[in-house]
Design a protein around this motif. Sequence first.
Motif, short mmCIF file in Angstrom:
data_model
loop_
_atom_site.label_atom_id
_atom_site.label_comp_id
_atom_site.label_asym_id
_atom_site.label_seq_id
_atom_site.Cartn_x
_atom_site.Cartn_y
_atom_site.Cartn_z
N UNK A 197 -89.34 -69.85 -4.27
CA UNK A 197 -89.78 -68.57 -3.72
C UNK A 197 -91.18 -68.15 -4.17
N UNK A 198 -91.67 -68.71 -5.26
CA UNK A 198 -92.96 -68.28 -5.81
C UNK A 198 -93.92 -69.46 -5.92
N UNK A 199 -95.18 -69.21 -5.56
CA UNK A 199 -96.22 -70.23 -5.70
C UNK A 199 -97.06 -70.03 -6.95
N UNK A 200 -97.14 -68.77 -7.39
CA UNK A 200 -97.94 -68.47 -8.57
C UNK A 200 -97.35 -67.26 -9.29
N UNK A 201 -97.42 -67.27 -10.61
CA UNK A 201 -97.05 -66.13 -11.45
C UNK A 201 -98.17 -65.94 -12.45
N UNK A 202 -98.61 -64.69 -12.62
CA UNK A 202 -99.73 -64.42 -13.53
C UNK A 202 -99.26 -64.11 -14.95
#
Length: 286
Positions: free
Chosen positions: A206-211
């Motif tokens: 579900x996610x491509x990037x997390x900061x």
Amino acid sequence: MLSTTAILVLVITVYVNAKVTIYVTDTPIQRIGTRLYKQELLTNQFKDVKELTYDSATRNLYFMYMDDDIQNSGRAFVNIITKKAMKINGIKNNKATAVDSDTGEVYFGSDDGLYKYDPIANEAVNIGLYNMNIFKLVIRNNEMYLIDANNHMIYKIFDQGSRAVRVGDMKTVIEFDVDFKRNIHFVTMCGVYCAVDGIEVVKNKDLNVVYHFISDEYKTFGVTESGLYEIDCRNGTAKYVAYLDFFPRSIIFGDYGDIFYAVDDNIYILKPINSYFIYKFHKNKS
């Protein structure tokens, strides 16, 4: 009853069926999902704050910032009770901060290895890993992990900072955290992943990037441009939790549901509001 010197903040939050809901507080408030928090400024004395880490025993919040005096990154702490802040000597190129919650020991990472904080001398002392460029440092479950910026891979540290062992074959790692179940959450140039129990790697669908990752004893959350997501490590999924009307340079959990976060030169604490009165006013239709 609020004194005449208190600051009144009126936040109009709901317009439903000609009703207006107003919260009256003596500080600004933040809403994250269904929770309300009182927002307090801890300090704005430091430039470009990030890498927050918290020690429950001393109630000190440690962080990294850009220091104009040394023309490089420095480190400091602010006590969340007194709001007194102090710089820490000993490093000219600080990149990472971490607190061992079991011992209260504070560590810093730099391009020349691992440092440990001496609270009596108020300085950081280089203790090892001299050939590593420590970009990110995490201490969880009495275990230390880091990202070496020389190759952007994750290492587990043994023997009081004298030995580093690579964790898996995770390449181009730019952000990571270790949760209380020993799962390693990390972000690479190819996406968001989780090493279940530190071993089996699962890619998040579900996610491509997390900061930023933030973990409590039960859950791990990821901060993205669109808001906050709860991450299921084993299934490789993420559930949308809430919109954030601020984008933090760093964000962590504190005690009793508190949240610390940094935006630009400001460090804030969010304290949960557990009880409040709601005043509803009907709009005059005439």
